[in-house]
Write a protein that holds these residues in place. Structure first.
Motif, PDB file in Angstrom:
ATOM      1  N   ALA A  90     -60.545  17.889  30.545  1.00  0.00           N
ATOM      2  CA  ALA A  90     -59.388  17.149  30.016  1.00  0.00           C
ATOM      3  C   ALA A  90     -58.096  17.956  30.171  1.00  0.00           C
ATOM      4  O   ALA A  90     -57.084  17.428  30.635  1.00  0.00           O
ATOM      5  N   THR A 125     -62.650  12.057  32.072  1.00  0.00           N
ATOM      6  CA  THR A 125     -63.494  13.043  31.400  1.00  0.00           C
ATOM      7  C   THR A 125     -64.839  12.407  31.038  1.00  0.00           C
ATOM      8  O   THR A 125     -65.892  13.030  31.168  1.00  0.00           O
ATOM      9  N   VAL A 150     -56.347  18.739  22.590  1.00  0.00           N
ATOM     10  CA  VAL A 150     -57.631  18.101  22.902  1.00  0.00           C
ATOM     11  C   VAL A 150     -58.688  18.631  21.940  1.00  0.00           C
ATOM     12  O   VAL A 150     -58.848  19.846  21.796  1.00  0.00           O
TER      13      VAL A 150
END
Lengths: 255, 255
Positions: free
Chosen positions: A78, A95, A56
């Motif tokens: 996330a 998110t 991420v």
């Protein structure tokens, strides 16, 4: 698993048998904007509960501590969802909704998620970012540049998702504005395909060497004083003869 | 910040000024028990919200999928608390309470947390494990082997905590049963100080080379067929002249 499967269908015909042994490599290199205490970009890599990993990358609005606080809560949300087994498209949406609610739509962040999903045996790339990502497979470069809003500001923001079978060789390059806009007051002048051709001519080089070369090129364009937080993530799928099953992880940073 | 500060006090006199530039390196190498689909050990590294990182190593009871499920929820809980800024000792206690409640005290896991805390400028090591950890600083080896119960089974289990100032050079080696018990039906025969002296005679070698050498030695003792899930994590603090501020992260694994 997700939308935008055109690339997947295009590749299926040429993909090797899914049981061919592949090594996954992910490498990240990042640096903060010149003369700021910390980078406003945050990157985390997390194991997926049913196998594989997700990386991420978030770029918080502006730079310095406020940007870091934003990218931090975005990545934390996330990865906690990914670690619970939530599918990538839903993670990006959730998110967004979280940031939109938490900061009343006043704060934005760019969010990229790259997952090696061993259940679907696909690479899933979710983009909520203005700057594109670069894919190299079968000797060709493909820009992932479908319009995709940053998260946090508008209603019902959705990710742009690309899904590909796990087949080697493949190189994915994700990066934030600081890399994309290096050396340019507006737009982009960094030539990423040229860097890849140069540092990894045969497509079999290490992900870490590519990430380092790209960040070095961005720093050079900015004369060693990055005008924005700059992060690059390189994910490679390489054919492998390694039977050991050993997994490796390493990080290093100055304090 | 925590209990067991004797080592910290012993070191304070000789510690260099806290502003000396240090490179932090963390490297992990892991492999599953022979002929199992996946390792029951889980490792994650997470950024601390106020600066620094935490590495979490969990070894779930038994091996294979059931062990993986346990170590996965243990690590997930621990990293989510660490990412929220919860202090390490409280993370270990909360993770124990969570596993104890969730599995009614019937399931255990060994949990090690190593944190580079940039607020306190200390290295914090929290152990809930039968096997010890090894510390090398000022040219000496110190075993961290205070009795520390695995989490999940008893009431009010507490971690054994060691806290040291961030001073280079320092090497911390954390590992799970599969490394500690390699080649031995009971007890331990692996000679970790000898491996470190051999692969890193001057204490300035890369963390990844040490982690690889230790896992290789464990595999050799088990004749290439590890009798348990084996994980080693090496954390190094090295003097550094690097002014770039670049942070790097890399992982690779076969699928």
């Amino acid at each position: 698993m997700e939308e935008n499967v055109s690339l997947m269908q295009a590749q299926k015909a040429t993909a090797p048998p899914t049981q061919a042994r592949i090594e996954v490599q992910v490498a990240v290199a990042k640096v903060g904007k010149y003369a700021t205490a910390e980078s406003g970009d945050t990157v985390e890599i997390v194991e997926r509960p049913q196998g594989g990993i997700s990386a991420v990358v978030a770029d918080g609005q502006r730079s310095g501590r406020s940007a870091k606080a934003i990218s931090n809560i975005v990545v934390r949300k996330a990865i906690s969802l990914l670690a619970e087994g939530v599918r990538d498209g839903a993670v990006a949406r959730a998110t967004h909704d979280y940031l939109h609610t938490e900061r009343a739509g006043k704060v934005s962040a760019e969010l990229n998620i790259a997952s090696v999903d061993l259940v679907t045996r696909t690479l899933v790339i979710s983009r909520n970012a203005r700057c594109p990502s670069l894919l190299r497979c079968d000797g060709h470069f493909v820009w992932l540049d479908a319009p995709a809003e940053a998260i946090g500001v508008y209603r019902n923001t959705k990710p742009s998702i690309t899904e590909l079978p796990l087949a080697a060789p493949l190189t994915l390059v994700l990066f934030t504005d600081g890399v994309w806009g290096a050396g340019a007051p507006t737009g982009s002048i960094i030539d990423l395909p040229a860097i890849l051709e140069n540092v990894d001519p045969h497509g079999d080089g290490a992900a870490s060497a590519i990430a380092d070369a790209i960040l070095d090129a961005a720093l050079l364009l900015d004369h060693g004083r990055p005008h924005d937080d700059a992060t690059v993530l390189v994910l490679k799928l390489l054919p492998s003869a390694d039977e050991s099953g050993i997994r490796r992880l390493a990080t290093r940073f100055p304090i």
